[in-house]
Scaffold this active site. Structure first.
Site, mmCIF file in Angstrom:
data_model
loop_
_atom_site.group_PDB
_atom_site.id
_atom_site.type_symbol
_atom_site.label_atom_id
_atom_site.label_comp_id
_atom_site.label_asym_id
_atom_site.label_seq_id
_atom_site.Cartn_x
_atom_site.Cartn_y
_atom_site.Cartn_z
ATOM 1 N N ASP A 1 0.835 -1.198 0.000
ATOM 2 C CA ASP A 1 0.000 0.000 0.000
ATOM 3 C C ASP A 1 0.873 1.252 0.000
ATOM 4 O O ASP A 1 1.695 1.443 0.911
ATOM 5 C CB ASP A 1 -0.903 -0.020 1.238
ATOM 6 C CG ASP A 1 -2.025 0.986 1.146
ATOM 7 O OD1 ASP A 1 -2.086 1.730 0.149
ATOM 8 O OD2 ASP A 1 -2.860 1.014 2.071
ATOM 9 N N ASP A 2 0.697 2.087 -0.989
ATOM 10 C CA ASP A 2 1.439 3.356 -1.086
ATOM 11 C C ASP A 2 2.952 3.131 -1.152
ATOM 12 O O ASP A 2 3.726 3.984 -0.704
ATOM 13 C CB ASP A 2 1.119 4.287 0.095
ATOM 14 C CG ASP A 2 -0.295 4.837 0.047
ATOM 15 O OD1 ASP A 2 -1.106 4.336 -0.747
ATOM 16 O OD2 ASP A 2 -0.593 5.759 0.838
ATOM 17 N N CYS B 1 -6.046 4.288 -3.447
ATOM 18 C CA CYS B 1 -6.190 2.885 -3.039
ATOM 19 C C CYS B 1 -7.364 2.102 -3.647
ATOM 20 O O CYS B 1 -7.153 1.088 -4.316
ATOM 21 C CB CYS B 1 -6.306 2.812 -1.528
ATOM 22 S SG CYS B 1 -4.940 3.578 -0.633
ATOM 23 N N ARG C 1 -7.489 -1.335 -6.445
ATOM 24 C CA ARG C 1 -7.850 -2.669 -5.946
ATOM 25 C C ARG C 1 -9.006 -3.247 -6.764
ATOM 26 O O ARG C 1 -9.057 -4.447 -7.034
ATOM 27 C CB ARG C 1 -8.225 -2.590 -4.459
ATOM 28 C CG ARG C 1 -7.009 -2.354 -3.601
ATOM 29 C CD ARG C 1 -7.293 -1.721 -2.256
ATOM 30 N NE ARG C 1 -6.072 -1.070 -1.793
ATOM 31 C CZ ARG C 1 -5.114 -1.681 -1.094
ATOM 32 N NH1 ARG C 1 -5.268 -2.924 -0.703
ATOM 33 N NH2 ARG C 1 -4.023 -1.039 -0.747
ATOM 34 N N LYS D 1 -5.896 -5.555 3.808
ATOM 35 C CA LYS D 1 -6.728 -4.388 3.492
ATOM 36 C C LYS D 1 -7.583 -4.653 2.251
ATOM 37 O O LYS D 1 -7.072 -4.776 1.150
ATOM 38 C CB LYS D 1 -5.807 -3.186 3.275
ATOM 39 C CG LYS D 1 -6.529 -1.923 2.832
ATOM 40 C CD LYS D 1 -5.551 -0.761 2.733
ATOM 41 C CE LYS D 1 -6.147 0.391 1.943
ATOM 42 N NZ LYS D 1 -5.237 1.545 1.834
ATOM 43 N N HIS E 1 -10.678 -2.688 1.271
ATOM 44 C CA HIS E 1 -10.923 -1.338 0.761
ATOM 45 C C HIS E 1 -11.821 -1.271 -0.469
ATOM 46 O O HIS E 1 -11.635 -0.434 -1.353
ATOM 47 C CB HIS E 1 -9.617 -0.586 0.493
ATOM 48 C CG HIS E 1 -9.763 0.879 0.846
ATOM 49 N ND1 HIS E 1 -8.762 1.809 0.737
ATOM 50 C CD2 HIS E 1 -10.850 1.562 1.306
ATOM 51 C CE1 HIS E 1 -9.194 2.991 1.106
ATOM 52 N NE2 HIS E 1 -10.471 2.863 1.459
ATOM 53 N N SER F 1 -8.029 1.664 4.973
ATOM 54 C CA SER F 1 -6.758 2.218 5.444
ATOM 55 C C SER F 1 -6.836 2.472 6.948
ATOM 56 O O SER F 1 -7.851 2.953 7.457
ATOM 57 C CB SER F 1 -6.452 3.529 4.727
ATOM 58 O OG SER F 1 -6.487 3.348 3.331
ATOM 59 N N HIS G 1 1.391 2.291 4.053
ATOM 60 C CA HIS G 1 0.485 3.439 4.185
ATOM 61 C C HIS G 1 0.698 4.106 5.547
ATOM 62 O O HIS G 1 1.047 3.454 6.510
ATOM 63 C CB HIS G 1 -0.965 2.936 4.058
ATOM 64 C CG HIS G 1 -1.971 4.006 3.785
ATOM 65 N ND1 HIS G 1 -2.348 4.934 4.729
ATOM 66 C CD2 HIS G 1 -2.685 4.297 2.669
ATOM 67 C CE1 HIS G 1 -3.256 5.739 4.205
ATOM 68 N NE2 HIS G 1 -3.482 5.380 2.951
ATOM 69 N N ASP H 1 -0.414 -0.581 -4.784
ATOM 70 C CA ASP H 1 -1.676 -0.034 -5.304
ATOM 71 C C ASP H 1 -1.553 1.363 -5.893
ATOM 72 O O ASP H 1 -2.393 1.781 -6.686
ATOM 73 C CB ASP H 1 -2.757 -0.043 -4.213
ATOM 74 C CG ASP H 1 -2.445 0.912 -3.072
ATOM 75 O OD1 ASP H 1 -1.252 1.253 -2.863
ATOM 76 O OD2 ASP H 1 -3.392 1.319 -2.368
ATOM 77 N N ASN H 2 -0.518 2.091 -5.494
ATOM 78 C CA ASN H 2 -0.317 3.442 -6.027
ATOM 79 C C ASN H 2 1.040 3.947 -5.558
ATOM 80 O O ASN H 2 1.727 3.282 -4.773
ATOM 81 C CB ASN H 2 -1.438 4.404 -5.597
ATOM 82 C CG ASN H 2 -1.690 4.436 -4.115
ATOM 83 O OD1 ASN H 2 -2.681 3.875 -3.636
ATOM 84 N ND2 ASN H 2 -0.809 5.061 -3.358
ATOM 85 N N LYS I 1 1.700 9.923 -5.053
ATOM 86 C CA LYS I 1 0.305 9.532 -4.849
ATOM 87 C C LYS I 1 -0.640 10.695 -5.156
ATOM 88 O O LYS I 1 -0.377 11.845 -4.815
ATOM 89 C CB LYS I 1 0.114 9.078 -3.397
ATOM 90 C CG LYS I 1 -1.298 8.633 -3.052
ATOM 91 C CD LYS I 1 -1.384 8.103 -1.629
ATOM 92 C CE LYS I 1 -2.816 7.682 -1.300
ATOM 93 N NZ LYS I 1 -2.931 7.108 0.067
HETATM 94 MG MG MG Z 1 -2.673 3.019 -1.447
#
Ligand code: MG
Length: 523
Positions: A40-41, A80, A84, A134, A136, A161, A238, A290-291, A311
């Site tokens: 994540d991130d 996010c 996904r 996660k 989301h 998150s 994240h 994811d990003n 991001k």
């Molecule tokens: Mg993310």
């Protein structure tokens, strides 16, 4: 150890863009297990193997050195939830209504039930399925949007998150969390299947429990006569970064480095279990993010390396992410510069296991010609960049065609930091139309620093404009799922209690008393 059951295929022919690839018999001898590891991130420049000078990620290094490392791999969104959705459906997130932006705890919507996830496809092929981490993609008033309603047999995780709840303790022994968590929502929930079992979740023991859940599930499934699909979606890296005692102050890179070390450890635990269970050679593993990195956290944030912004934006730093494919004996270790995206996993996996894809528009493109060929070649020639909060009246912001990228719109965003050294990244950089588009050659200028003279590239301008117009004209926008809010949808293990939402707490002994006074919004 028992290998997954023999599939229906003993030898398969894959027809790929005008040529036929004959796969080795071993590839088709059994249906492979599939493990997707989703950070994540995590930015393009955050990993040691992607060049960060002080990150320490030995387990991800090992994964990359034994696998194929992508250098031009894209998420479909700079935030996010949308990415996904496209990972799980093989479609741009706008089709399933995962726009604008992300789900927050009081959203009543979720991934529509008529979307066919990878998990649902694989179940039809005899797979057992599990998600850890996660989700989301919505919870819903009656938990109707959680993973068990989307093809997963089991779920263990925080469904969004962990900054979307009051921040409590993130590091031992009594440190507080940083970053702008959301104290207006109920405490961070931990779900087992569709039951809320702990609130607030104890982040300090979460890595160990996530890892234990994943590895014990793998160990169990490895003894059974069916292949499995594990989707492990980490909370790391994240914000607010957290880490257990094991990783606190364990790295040169501060809180982010400690969070990354925890992520890396968990990856290592999964890979160790695959080896210990004797199934590593029959398991396709894909690691990605994811990003891009959240730059607003500054020296606690991630890093996009040489890419522009992070991001929230449609510059490369927002959406180009690490990507590592691993399958000993099937995927040749090395590096590829071929173009691919997280939504390409869907058709890749579907074709790998002989699944029939649903009768809907699939935007993903099979990556088999990249993964399984001695001369890797992507069938993907174009890619489209949606902003954090897509608007049907605007459409995509940018188009990639071969090595060229044309920005038709640009915009800065808060996650790329209001004080970013590059003013284009800041939220003060308002939506700007570019006609002709801002054009870059990403092969020679991956940092998007030197715009090409469009009069000298009329053919590229014409082609990217054609792609841009066609894509926008043909996009069918699903009804927005994150649009509706109601506090009744907020996870609460004491539904109906007062005072809401503080009264929503359950699970570990004395955690509420221990941490109830520590809600804070430290910067
Ligand atoms: Mg993310």
């Amino acid at each position: 150890m028992a290998a997954p059951s023999v599939g229906v295929l003993s030898l398969r022919l894959f027809v790929l863009a005008g040529f036929v690839t004959l796969y080795p018999r071993t590839l088709a001898a059994t249906l492979p297990n599939i493990v997707v590891l989703f950070a994540d991130d995590l930015g393009y420049g955050d990993l040691e193997i992607y060049g960060h000078p002080t990150s320490s990620s030995p387990n991800i290094n090992e994964l990359a050195l034994g696998g194929l490392r992508f250098t031009q791999f894209y998420s479909t969104s700079p935030v996010c939830s949308p990415s996904r959705a496209s990972l799980l459906t093989g479609r741009y997130q706008t089709r399933s209504g995962i726009w604008p932006s992300v789900f927050v705890p009081d959203c009543t919507g979720g991934l529509p039930s008529n979307e066919t996830t990878i998990a649902e496809l694989l179940k039809k092929q005899g797979y057992t399925t599990s998600i850890v981490g996660k989700w989301h993609l919505g919870v819903g008033t009656n938990n109707e949007h959680l993973p068990l309603n989307h093809g997963f047999d089991t779920y263990f995780g925080v469904p969004y998150s962990h900054d979307m709840c009051p921040c409590r303790t993130c590091f031992y022994p009594n440190d507080t969390c940083y970053n702008d968590c959301d104290p207006q929502y109920s405490n961070c929930p931990l779900f087992q299947n569709s039951t809320l079992v702990e609130q607030p979740v104890d982040l300090l023991t979460l890595d160990e429990r996530y890892s234990q859940h994943a590895t014990s599930w793998i160990a169990d499934k490895a003894t059974q006569d069916a292949p499995f699909f594990l989707y492990f979606a980490f909370q790391h890296t994240h914000h607010p970064q957290y880490a257990s005692k094991q990783f606190r102050n364990s790295t040169l890179r501060g809180m982010f480095g400690d969070s990354l070390a925890a992520l890396d450890w968990t990856v290592g635990q999964v890979m160790k279990q695959l080896r210990d269970s004797g199934i590593i050679d029959n398991t396709f593993v894909f690691f990605t993010s994811d990003n891009g990195p959240s730059l607003r956290n500054e020296n606690r944030g991630g890093n996009a390396g040489l890419l522009k912004c992070g991001k929230g934006t449609t510059y490369e730093g927002g959406m180009r992410v690490p990507g590592i494919a691993h399958w000993p004996g099937h995927i040749k270790p090395g590096r590829t510069t071929e173009l691919a995206s997280i939504m390409d996993l869907y058709p890749t996996i579907a074709n790998l296991v002989g699944a029939t894809m649903p009768n809907v528009t699939i935007d993903g493109i099979d990556m088999a010609p990249i993964l399984f060929s001695d001369t890797p070649k992507s069938r993907r020639e174009s890619f489209f960049y949606y902003f954090t909060s897509p608007d049907p009246t605007v459409g995509v912001y940018a188009v990639r065609y071969k090595q060229y990228k044309a920005h038709f719109y640009t915009q800065g965003e808060g996650n790329s930091d209001a004080k970013n050294h590059d003013p284009d990244c800041r939220p003060s950089a308002k939506l700007t139309r570019h006609d002709p588009p801002l054009l870059y050659d990403l092969h020679v200028d991956p940092s998007e620093q030197f715009a090409l003279n469009t009069t000298e590239y009329q053919d590229i301008v014409k082609k990217t404009t054609q792609l841009y117009n066609e894509f926008n004209a043909n996009m069918e926008w699903g009804a927005s799922q994150p649009a509706n809010h109601d506090t009744s949808a907020e996870p609460c293990c004491n539904k109906g209690c007062t005072p809401f939402p503080e009264c929503c707490h359950c699970g570990k002994d004395d955690r509420w008393n221990k941490y109830s006074s520590k809600v804070n919004r430290l910067k």
